[in-house]
Design a protein around this motif. Structure first.
Motif, short mmCIF file in Angstrom:
data_model
loop_
_atom_site.label_atom_id
_atom_site.label_comp_id
_atom_site.label_asym_id
_atom_site.label_seq_id
_atom_site.Cartn_x
_atom_site.Cartn_y
_atom_site.Cartn_z
N ARG A 167 -69.94 14.70 70.92
CA ARG A 167 -69.70 14.45 72.35
C ARG A 167 -70.51 13.20 72.72
NH1 ARG A 167 -66.86 18.83 75.53
NH2 ARG A 167 -66.36 20.25 73.84
N PRO A 168 -70.14 12.56 73.83
CA PRO A 168 -70.99 11.46 74.30
C PRO A 168 -72.41 11.98 74.54
CG PRO A 168 -68.90 11.50 75.51
CD PRO A 168 -68.96 12.76 74.68
N GLY A 169 -73.42 11.20 74.17
CA GLY A 169 -74.79 11.67 74.28
C GLY A 169 -75.78 10.54 74.45
N THR A 170 -77.04 10.87 74.21
CA THR A 170 -78.12 9.91 74.42
C THR A 170 -78.22 8.95 73.23
OG1 THR A 170 -79.68 11.34 73.28
CG2 THR A 170 -79.47 11.65 75.67
N PRO A 171 -78.91 7.83 73.43
CA PRO A 171 -79.17 6.92 72.31
C PRO A 171 -79.89 7.62 71.16
CG PRO A 171 -79.73 5.84 74.37
CD PRO A 171 -79.39 7.26 74.71
N ASP A 172 -80.79 8.56 71.47
CA ASP A 172 -81.49 9.31 70.43
C ASP A 172 -80.54 10.11 69.55
OD1 ASP A 172 -84.05 8.53 70.65
OD2 ASP A 172 -84.81 10.41 71.54
N ALA A 173 -79.55 10.73 70.21
CA ALA A 173 -78.57 11.52 69.46
C ALA A 173 -77.81 10.59 68.52
CB ALA A 173 -77.62 12.23 70.42
N ILE A 174 -77.48 9.40 69.00
CA ILE A 174 -76.76 8.44 68.15
C ILE A 174 -77.64 8.03 66.96
CG2 ILE A 174 -75.86 6.07 68.04
CD1 ILE A 174 -73.95 7.93 69.49
N ARG A 175 -78.90 7.77 67.26
CA ARG A 175 -79.83 7.37 66.20
C ARG A 175 -79.89 8.43 65.10
NH1 ARG A 175 -84.51 8.00 64.10
NH2 ARG A 175 -85.42 6.19 63.06
N SER A 176 -79.98 9.70 65.50
CA SER A 176 -80.02 10.77 64.50
C SER A 176 -78.75 10.77 63.67
CB SER A 176 -80.14 12.15 65.15
OG SER A 176 -81.10 12.14 66.15
N LEU A 177 -77.61 10.55 64.32
CA LEU A 177 -76.35 10.52 63.58
C LEU A 177 -76.34 9.37 62.56
CD1 LEU A 177 -73.65 11.18 66.33
CD2 LEU A 177 -74.22 12.67 64.41
N ILE A 178 -76.85 8.21 62.99
CA ILE A 178 -76.87 7.06 62.08
C ILE A 178 -77.73 7.40 60.86
CG2 ILE A 178 -77.54 4.63 61.80
CD1 ILE A 178 -77.11 4.28 64.84
N VAL A 179 -78.90 7.97 61.12
CA VAL A 179 -79.81 8.30 60.03
C VAL A 179 -79.20 9.39 59.14
CG1 VAL A 179 -82.07 9.27 59.48
CG2 VAL A 179 -81.86 7.57 61.30
N ARG A 180 -78.60 10.41 59.78
CA ARG A 180 -78.02 11.51 59.00
C ARG A 180 -76.87 11.04 58.13
NH1 ARG A 180 -75.47 16.16 61.85
NH2 ARG A 180 -76.40 15.47 63.79
N SER A 181 -76.18 9.98 58.59
CA SER A 181 -75.03 9.49 57.80
C SER A 181 -75.51 8.70 56.58
CB SER A 181 -74.12 8.63 58.67
OG SER A 181 -74.70 7.36 58.88
N GLY A 182 -76.83 8.56 56.44
CA GLY A 182 -77.36 7.94 55.23
C GLY A 182 -77.76 6.49 55.40
N THR A 183 -77.62 5.94 56.62
CA THR A 183 -78.05 4.56 56.85
C THR A 183 -79.56 4.53 57.03
OG1 THR A 183 -75.94 4.05 57.90
CG2 THR A 183 -77.76 2.55 58.36
N GLU A 184 -80.20 3.72 56.18
CA GLU A 184 -81.66 3.66 56.20
C GLU A 184 -82.14 2.64 57.23
OE1 GLU A 184 -83.77 5.12 53.81
OE2 GLU A 184 -82.18 6.08 52.64
N PRO A 185 -83.19 2.98 57.99
CA PRO A 185 -83.80 1.95 58.83
C PRO A 185 -84.29 0.80 57.95
CG PRO A 185 -84.67 4.11 59.38
CD PRO A 185 -83.86 4.27 58.13
N GLU A 186 -84.20 -0.43 58.47
CA GLU A 186 -84.64 -1.57 57.68
C GLU A 186 -86.13 -1.79 57.76
OE1 GLU A 186 -82.46 -5.15 58.52
OE2 GLU A 186 -81.12 -4.71 56.84
N ARG A 187 -86.72 -1.20 58.80
CA ARG A 187 -88.17 -1.42 58.95
C ARG A 187 -88.77 -0.18 59.58
NH1 ARG A 187 -89.59 -2.54 64.34
NH2 ARG A 187 -87.72 -2.19 65.48
#
Ligand code: C2E
Ligand code: MG
Ligand code: MG
Ligand code: MG
Length: 287
Positions: free
Chosen positions: A267-287
């Motif tokens: 569902r539409p959500g907060t930037p934090d929720a999006i961040r968790s999804l990005i991380v969970r999908s396996g994309t690593e933070p660069e820094r």
């Protein structure tokens, strides 16, 4: 008798309508102050890659936290803002918010960061300041133009006169992505698509009703297939909107859509929720 009754009905109807009109008028009138007092906020919904299951993009969706009425969805106020013209400043505010947010993702995830997709109202697409505004906001936020997508509805883009179309071409030349929203619901001239500076088609959620395993609607499925095929022929990517079930996600992947958006994913959500999804999908933070 009947006439009297009819007359009463009309009176009643008129009274009710004017009550609604007064409420709408009040809502309209309170919008400029609401914008100033930061009563609006933006939620984000992912556009998920149907193969890699990565967060390819994120749509910015505006909401209004009204002091008396509580949370209002865009269907309650975007139309009003279009009528009064406030949509131009509200839209610019959403664009700035979304670009600042996307810049955070760009800093954290680099090239793998999702693009942010911002809805553009008809009035905005005709605003002579559009290109300058977008350029200024990109400059101010430091967001890569390729990490910004602008969504226009089919009717908005098709009814667009020469000058706004030139503005869209200019934006495309700057590297901004242009998408057609709710595709398949208007009266598009499909042949005209090739002349538009467009990168993505978003297939309207209304087609998803017929995309199912138990009682599939062959017409819905055929239309979607045809749209996807045409989009690919023109070199466009396709997002399926309103994906609510796993079946729909799977069928749209088979049909060849690149991305899906809908409650099945998030569902539409907060930037934090999006961040968790990005991380969970396996994309690593660069820094
Ligand atoms: P849209 O651009 O087509 O956005 C998608 C709408 O579908 C959103 O409704 C979203 O919450 C909803 N949605 C997402 N997944 C599903 C699903 O699986 N099932 C169903 N039934 N719905 C789903 P929302 O947030 O209420 O926005 C409604 C419309 O308001 C948007 O449609 C867009 O046209 C407009 N809008 C939203 N934000 C803005 C904005 O900042 N500027 C402008 N001009 N219009 C906006
Ligand atoms: Mg949209
Ligand atoms: Mg849409
Ligand atoms: Mg819609």
């Amino acid at each position: 008798w009947a006439k009297a009754e009819g007359k009463d009905r009309w009176t009643l109807f008129d009274t009710e309508r004017s009550a609604t009109e007064v409420a709408q008028f009040r809502l309209s009138a309170s919008m400029p102050a609401a914008l100033e007092h930061e009563e609006f906020y933006v939620e984000y919904q992912p556009l998920v890659g149907l193969r890699a299951e990565d967060v390819a993009g994120v749509e910015a969706l505006v909401r209004w936290w009204h002091p008396e009425l509580g949370r209002l969805g865009p269907d309650r106020f975007i139309g009003l803002a279009e009528e009064t013209g406030l949509i131009v400043s509200l839209g610019r505010w959403v664009l700035r918010q979304a670009c600042y947010q996307a810049k955070y993702w760009q800093e954290e995830f680099g090239a793998a960061a999702p693009f942010v997709s911002v809805n553009l109202a008809v009035r905005q697409s005709r605003d002579p300041q559009l290109v300058a505004d977008v350029a200024e906001i990109l400059h101010e936020t430091g967001l890569d133009p390729g990490k910004l997508q602008l969504e226009l509805t089919e009717s908005a883009i098709m009814s667009t006169a020469d000058e706004p179309l030139e503005a869209l071409r200019e934006l495309a030349r700057m590297g901004v992505r242009i998408a057609i929203d709710d595709f398949g619901t208007g009266y598009s001239n499909l042949a005209y698509l090739r002349h538009l500076p467009v990168h993505e088609l978003k297939v309207a959620g209304s087609f998803m009703e017929g995309i199912r395993d138990d009682e599939p609607d062959p017409v819905d499925e055929h239309i979607v297939r045809t749209l996807v095929e045409l989009a690919h022929t023109l070199g466009l990517t396709v997002t399926a909107e309103g994906v609510e079930t796993r079946e729909q996600a799977r069928r749209m992947a088979v049909i060849g859509c690149e991305t899906g958006q809908g409650w099945f994913f998030a569902r539409p959500g907060t930037p934090d929720a999006i961040r968790s999804l990005i991380v969970r999908s396996g994309t690593e933070p660069e820094r």
